[in-house]
Write a protein that holds these residues in place. Sequence first.
Motif, PDB file in Angstrom:
ATOM      1  N   SER A 108       0.835  -1.203   0.000  1.00  9.83           N
ATOM      2  CA  SER A 108       0.000   0.000   0.000  1.00  9.83           C
ATOM      3  C   SER A 108       0.865   1.246   0.000  1.00  9.83           C
ATOM      4  CB  SER A 108      -0.930  -0.009   1.214  1.00  9.83           C
ATOM      5  OG  SER A 108      -1.904  -1.012   1.101  1.00  9.83           O
ATOM      6  N   GLU A 109       1.886   1.242   0.857  1.00  8.44           N
ATOM      7  CA  GLU A 109       2.774   2.414   0.946  1.00  8.44           C
ATOM      8  C   GLU A 109       3.461   2.673  -0.395  1.00  8.44           C
ATOM      9  OE1 GLU A 109       2.691  -0.088   3.033  1.00  8.44           O
ATOM     10  OE2 GLU A 109       2.058   0.811   4.942  1.00  8.44           O
ATOM     11  N   GLY A 110       3.869   1.603  -1.072  1.00  2.97           N
ATOM     12  CA  GLY A 110       4.542   1.754  -2.354  1.00  2.97           C
ATOM     13  C   GLY A 110       3.622   2.299  -3.422  1.00  2.97           C
ATOM     14  N   ALA A 111       2.377   1.812  -3.462  1.00  2.42           N
ATOM     15  CA  ALA A 111       1.420   2.286  -4.469  1.00  2.42           C
ATOM     16  C   ALA A 111       1.078   3.753  -4.253  1.00  2.42           C
ATOM     17  CB  ALA A 111       0.157   1.437  -4.418  1.00  2.42           C
ATOM     18  N   ILE A 112       0.877   4.142  -2.993  1.00  5.26           N
ATOM     19  CA  ILE A 112       0.568   5.538  -2.678  1.00  5.26           C
ATOM     20  C   ILE A 112       1.742   6.437  -3.042  1.00  5.26           C
ATOM     21  CG2 ILE A 112       0.124   7.145  -0.775  1.00  5.26           C
ATOM     22  CD1 ILE A 112      -1.529   4.858   0.535  1.00  5.26           C
ATOM     23  N   ALA A 113       2.953   5.979  -2.749  1.00  4.01           N
ATOM     24  CA  ALA A 113       4.148   6.774  -3.060  1.00  4.01           C
ATOM     25  C   ALA A 113       4.296   6.978  -4.562  1.00  4.01           C
ATOM     26  CB  ALA A 113       5.391   6.088  -2.487  1.00  4.01           C
ATOM     27  N   LEU A 114       3.989   5.944  -5.353  1.00  2.00           N
ATOM     28  CA  LEU A 114       4.079   6.076  -6.808  1.00  2.00           C
ATOM     29  C   LEU A 114       3.095   7.117  -7.332  1.00  2.00           C
ATOM     30  CD1 LEU A 114       4.425   2.377  -8.044  1.00  2.00           C
ATOM     31  CD2 LEU A 114       6.112   4.203  -8.303  1.00  2.00           C
ATOM     32  N   GLU A 115       1.848   7.056  -6.857  1.00  2.84           N
ATOM     33  CA  GLU A 115       0.858   8.050  -7.297  1.00  2.84           C
ATOM     34  C   GLU A 115       1.272   9.450  -6.869  1.00  2.84           C
ATOM     35  OE1 GLU A 115      -3.300   7.660  -7.066  1.00  2.84           O
ATOM     36  OE2 GLU A 115      -3.309   5.466  -7.215  1.00  2.84           O
ATOM     37  N   ASP A 116       1.797   9.563  -5.660  1.00  2.00           N
ATOM     38  CA  ASP A 116       2.200  10.872  -5.148  1.00  2.00           C
ATOM     39  C   ASP A 116       3.316  11.478  -6.002  1.00  2.00           C
ATOM     40  OD1 ASP A 116       2.032  12.911  -2.976  1.00  2.00           O
ATOM     41  OD2 ASP A 116       4.121  12.307  -2.655  1.00  2.00           O
ATOM     42  N   LYS A 117       4.242  10.631  -6.452  1.00  2.00           N
ATOM     43  CA  LYS A 117       5.388  11.130  -7.215  1.00  2.00           C
ATOM     44  C   LYS A 117       5.053  11.365  -8.679  1.00  2.00           C
ATOM     45  CE  LYS A 117      10.237  10.229  -8.307  1.00  2.00           C
ATOM     46  NZ  LYS A 117      11.412   9.362  -8.084  1.00  2.00           N
ATOM     47  N   TYR A 118       4.306  10.449  -9.290  1.00  2.00           N
ATOM     48  CA  TYR A 118       4.116  10.494 -10.739  1.00  2.00           C
ATOM     49  C   TYR A 118       2.729  10.951 -11.189  1.00  2.00           C
ATOM     50  CZ  TYR A 118       8.483   7.868 -10.802  1.00  2.00           C
ATOM     51  OH  TYR A 118       9.785   7.470 -10.629  1.00  2.00           O
ATOM     52  N   GLY A 119       1.802  11.061 -10.272  1.00  3.52           N
ATOM     53  CA  GLY A 119       0.453  11.458 -10.644  1.00  3.52           C
ATOM     54  C   GLY A 119       0.131  12.882 -10.225  1.00  3.52           C
ATOM     55  N   ALA A 120      -0.747  13.524 -10.991  1.00  2.00           N
ATOM     56  CA  ALA A 120      -1.230  14.853 -10.598  1.00  2.00           C
ATOM     57  C   ALA A 120      -2.031  14.725  -9.311  1.00  2.00           C
ATOM     58  CB  ALA A 120      -2.113  15.436 -11.700  1.00  2.00           C
ATOM     59  N   HIS A 121      -1.919  15.724  -8.449  1.00  2.35           N
ATOM     60  CA  HIS A 121      -2.577  15.671  -7.135  1.00  2.35           C
ATOM     61  C   HIS A 121      -3.973  16.290  -7.205  1.00  2.35           C
ATOM     62  CE1 HIS A 121       1.606  15.386  -4.983  1.00  2.35           C
ATOM     63  NE2 HIS A 121       1.368  14.399  -5.836  1.00  2.35           N
ATOM     64  N   ASN A 122      -4.827  15.719  -8.039  1.00  4.24           N
ATOM     65  CA  ASN A 122      -6.174  16.260  -8.205  1.00  4.24           C
ATOM     66  C   ASN A 122      -7.214  15.509  -7.386  1.00  4.24           C
ATOM     67  OD1 ASN A 122      -5.663  14.104 -10.027  1.00  4.24           O
ATOM     68  ND2 ASN A 122      -7.446  14.648 -11.249  1.00  4.24           N
ATOM     69  N   TYR A 123      -6.784  14.552  -6.563  1.00  8.56           N
ATOM     70  CA  TYR A 123      -7.680  13.863  -5.636  1.00  8.56           C
ATOM     71  C   TYR A 123      -6.999  13.713  -4.284  1.00  8.56           C
ATOM     72  CZ  TYR A 123     -11.284  12.585  -9.012  1.00  8.56           C
ATOM     73  OH  TYR A 123     -12.303  12.632  -9.917  1.00  8.56           O
ATOM     74  N   HIS A 124      -7.822  13.532  -3.274  1.00  7.15           N
ATOM     75  CA  HIS A 124      -7.319  13.266  -1.919  1.00  7.15           C
ATOM     76  C   HIS A 124      -7.969  11.971  -1.434  1.00  7.15           C
ATOM     77  CE1 HIS A 124      -5.813  13.701   2.056  1.00  7.15           C
ATOM     78  NE2 HIS A 124      -6.944  14.097   2.608  1.00  7.15           N
ATOM     79  N   PRO A 125      -7.437  10.819  -1.893  1.00 11.23           N
ATOM     80  CA  PRO A 125      -8.098   9.547  -1.571  1.00 11.23           C
ATOM     81  C   PRO A 125      -7.918   9.150  -0.111  1.00 11.23           C
ATOM     82  CG  PRO A 125      -6.522   9.336  -3.412  1.00 11.23           C
ATOM     83  CD  PRO A 125      -6.260  10.630  -2.731  1.00 11.23           C
ATOM     84  N   LEU A 126      -8.832   8.312   0.352  1.00  9.92           N
ATOM     85  CA  LEU A 126      -8.630   7.630   1.619  1.00  9.92           C
ATOM     86  C   LEU A 126      -7.403   6.724   1.435  1.00  9.92           C
ATOM     87  CD1 LEU A 126     -10.678   7.917   4.034  1.00  9.92           C
ATOM     88  CD2 LEU A 126     -11.342   5.554   3.551  1.00  9.92           C
ATOM     89  N   PRO A 127      -6.531   6.622   2.418  1.00  8.71           N
ATOM     90  CA  PRO A 127      -5.299   5.837   2.244  1.00  8.71           C
ATOM     91  C   PRO A 127      -5.533   4.329   2.297  1.00  8.71           C
ATOM     92  CG  PRO A 127      -5.380   6.716   4.459  1.00  8.71           C
ATOM     93  CD  PRO A 127      -6.558   7.294   3.739  1.00  8.71           C
ATOM     94  N   VAL A 128      -6.174   3.819   1.270  1.00 11.04           N
ATOM     95  CA  VAL A 128      -6.361   2.376   1.117  1.00 11.04           C
ATOM     96  C   VAL A 128      -6.119   2.061  -0.353  1.00 11.04           C
ATOM     97  CG1 VAL A 128      -8.857   2.657   0.788  1.00 11.04           C
ATOM     98  CG2 VAL A 128      -7.944   0.425   1.455  1.00 11.04           C
ATOM     99  N   VAL A 129      -5.361   1.011  -0.624  1.00  8.80           N
ATOM    100  CA  VAL A 129      -4.989   0.668  -1.993  1.00  8.80           C
ATOM    101  C   VAL A 129      -5.688  -0.641  -2.356  1.00  8.80           C
ATOM    102  CG1 VAL A 129      -3.107   0.139  -3.576  1.00  8.80           C
ATOM    103  CG2 VAL A 129      -2.769   1.801  -1.731  1.00  8.80           C
ATOM    104  N   LEU A 130      -6.668  -0.546  -3.225  1.00  6.41           N
ATOM    105  CA  LEU A 130      -7.511  -1.690  -3.562  1.00  6.41           C
ATOM    106  C   LEU A 130      -6.954  -2.438  -4.773  1.00  6.41           C
ATOM    107  CD1 LEU A 130     -10.958   0.055  -3.065  1.00  6.41           C
ATOM    108  CD2 LEU A 130      -9.648  -1.287  -1.409  1.00  6.41           C
TER     109      LEU A 130
END
Length: 426
Positions: free
Chosen positions: A9-31
């Motif tokens: 989960s931490e790795g997936a969130i970190a990837l989105e944070d680094k490479y994705g635009a920050h246009n959402y504020h998801p709940l910290p759960v990686v499905l």
Amino acid sequence: MSVLEKITSEGAIALEDKYGAHNYHPLPVVLSRGEGVFVWDVEGKKYYDFLSAYSAVNQGHCHPKIVGAMVNQAQTLTLTSRAFYNDVLGRFEKYATETFKFDKLLPMNTGAEAVETALKICRKWAYEKKGIPENQAQIIVCKNNFHGRTTTIISFSNDPVARKNFGPFTEGFIKIEYDSLQALEEALENNSNVAGFLVEPIQGEAGVYVPSEGYLAGAKALCEKHGVLFIADEVQTGIARTGRLLATCGNCSCADKHCSGTPEIKPDVLILGKALSGGAYPVSAVLANDDIMGVIRPGNHGSTFGGNPIAAAVGMAALDVIKNEELAQNAFKLGELFRSELHKFVEGSTIVNAVRGKGLLNAILINDTEESSTAWDICMALKENGLLAKPTHGNIIRFAPPLVMNKEQLLDCISIITRTLQQFEK
């Protein structure tokens, strides 16, 4: 990193944070998986899904009939553009128009695209059929609406986060109070160039705001009186979510059993999306009768992917599931149970002020300010207890599970919700 390599989960969130635009504020759960009313995170923890991808997954996650239709079509023909006919679109258009009782359907992909399409149809109708001078058409909308985030749509939003630094904005819209027939009547009487009234039957993003009894019927009557198109945005409320096939009308088979007071209302223009595909593929549509849809001619509007064979096959399967599994009836019955049980909790609660909704589109109002973190903290606690939901407008939590949920599962979810809320009682 290999696409097949496991990820935390931490790795997936970190990837989105680094490479994705920050246009959402998801709940910290990686499905990573979903089936029916359940989803699982990458570590294998199981949750009840109480958001349903904002009511796109009404038919449940990965419904085999819908997925099967998508896979079968994807192995045959995926895309032709509308430069050519395909052998699936016409069948979908026939099925959908007969289901919702309209003459014509214009296929698109996303809800926002469908709203934009409806606005264009309304304006063109106003100039060619109603006789409004060109470029003078006005469309009435409601405050606190949510119809999408394109430039035109945010032009008539009053959400500062959606609007700030995105101007200049598109003109041609009149904003009035929601759930006020007086405000609508005044706008119609004081503006001679009104072409349409765009409205959500229930304001979802505003916190599942259900209008007063008779509001929609009264609004439709006012539109008819003034020769104005009544445009219903049922992207979120449609496809059985509120206990009927549509929130605005009683066209579904369950209407006679479960319609409890709201008169049948047929929009002039109907906007659908989300659950029109069961969450499996982007499918949206605008429906209207020939006298309105007839203003659209070759070159006026289109989309490379709109009406593609996969979308058409998926759309038919999604509607089949709604009908064959009687999901509107189930949503009505379970919605009554949900609100009844939550009302009992609210009566003795200091943390929840109210519960409201229709069918399985519901929300609770948290006893705190919109700027507080209380609703977010409650959703984080719900996550720990095995149920996923998300706040809207700061202090409101929306609850919208897949409509395939059964009574036993719903009672289990009610227990999770009330036990979690008790942790926050003052």
